[in-house]
Design an enzyme around this catalytic site. Structure first.
Site, mmCIF file in Angstrom:
data_model
loop_
_atom_site.group_PDB
_atom_site.id
_atom_site.type_symbol
_atom_site.label_atom_id
_atom_site.label_comp_id
_atom_site.label_asym_id
_atom_site.label_seq_id
_atom_site.Cartn_x
_atom_site.Cartn_y
_atom_site.Cartn_z
ATOM 1 N N THR A 1 54.451 60.999 34.581
ATOM 2 C CA THR A 1 54.694 61.710 35.833
ATOM 3 C C THR A 1 56.148 61.658 36.291
ATOM 4 O OG1 THR A 1 54.032 59.850 37.238
ATOM 5 C CG2 THR A 1 52.291 61.382 36.537
ATOM 6 N N ALA B 1 51.714 56.856 35.328
ATOM 7 C CA ALA B 1 52.102 57.373 36.637
ATOM 8 C C ALA B 1 53.454 56.806 37.070
ATOM 9 C CB ALA B 1 51.011 57.069 37.661
ATOM 10 N N HIS B 2 53.851 57.144 38.263
ATOM 11 C CA HIS B 2 55.209 56.891 38.774
ATOM 12 C C HIS B 2 55.589 55.404 38.785
ATOM 13 C CE1 HIS B 2 53.749 55.221 42.638
ATOM 14 N NE2 HIS B 2 52.757 56.084 42.461
ATOM 15 N N ASP B 3 56.875 55.178 38.567
ATOM 16 C CA ASP B 3 57.496 53.856 38.751
ATOM 17 C C ASP B 3 56.911 52.776 37.846
ATOM 18 O OD1 ASP B 3 59.343 54.561 40.965
ATOM 19 O OD2 ASP B 3 57.457 54.989 42.006
#
Length: 215
Positions: A119, A137-139
């Site tokens: 993402t 997903a993010h981070d």
């Protein structure tokens, strides 16, 4: 031969990777071969010849590269070092239908199979394997030689150390910026496990919620 791409590992995953390479514009005009040191494996396999490592090195080609399609992270590390010592670069495999968002950093030698999603704001190390329908997903921060089996759901703010294996359908719950969910070096997450808390290095966890598998 002008350009040769060697798929190290002629077992099931290697055979899954080859069609993805064939469909890539980066592989245009290249001959795709398997590289496998098992004396019991003879080619061709699905129309592609099989060579042992020294035979592959001896091929008369102006350009060689290798992708390592072997799940065992320690073996992948050894083979990556072997390729580096021989001066043969890694080939990155990325299916045409993956989705990548903003600020994705990924090391050499990755395999991103069909329907993988990355993402945003993700850092991934060397020789990462993401099998079909997996997402990050993010981070998230993912180390070197990490393997995602099919359908892994890695939610935001997860940190995964080197050599971890995440099994089919496993769910890694979302962490937070100040307290990411961490998976330790060399840990194994079992098929379908739901990971709700940090996993120490070197252990295997299974179940929902995931617990350490006692030996």
């Amino acid at each position: 031969m002008n350009k040769v791409i060697g798929v190290y590992g002629a077992s099931g995953f290697g055979r899954e990777v080859v069609p993805v390479i064939r469909s890539s514009s980066k592989a245009a005009g290249a001959q795709i071969v398997f590289v496998d040191d098992s004396a019991s494996i003879a080619g061709p396999i699905n129309g592609h010849p099989v060579y042992q490592w020294l035979e592959f090195l001896a091929l008369n080609s102006s350009e060689k590269s290798v992708v390592i399609a072997i799940a065992d992270a320690r073996v992948r590390l050894l083979l990556a070092d072997r390729c580096r010592e021989a001066g043969i670069p890694m080939f990155d495999v990325t299916a045409s239908n993956i989705f990548t968002g903003d600020d994705i950093q990924i090391g050499e030698g990755c395999i991103l199979q069909p329907f993988v999603t990355l993402t945003s704001n993700i850092v991934i190390g060397r020789c990462f394997h993401a099998n079909i329908y997996s997402y990050v997903a993010h981070d998230c921060r993912i180390g070197d030689f990490v393997t995602f089996a099919p359908g892994v759901m890695c939610n935001g703010n997860v940190h995964i150390a080197d050599h971890a294996y995440i099994g089919t359908g496993a769910v890694l719950r979302q962490g937070s910026p100040d307290k990411p969910l961490t998976i330790g070096e060399g840990a194994t997450i079992g098929m379908g496990a739901v990971v709700t808390k940090d996993v120490p290095p070197g252990v295997t966890v299974v179940g929902n919620p995931a617990r350490i598998l006692e030996k």
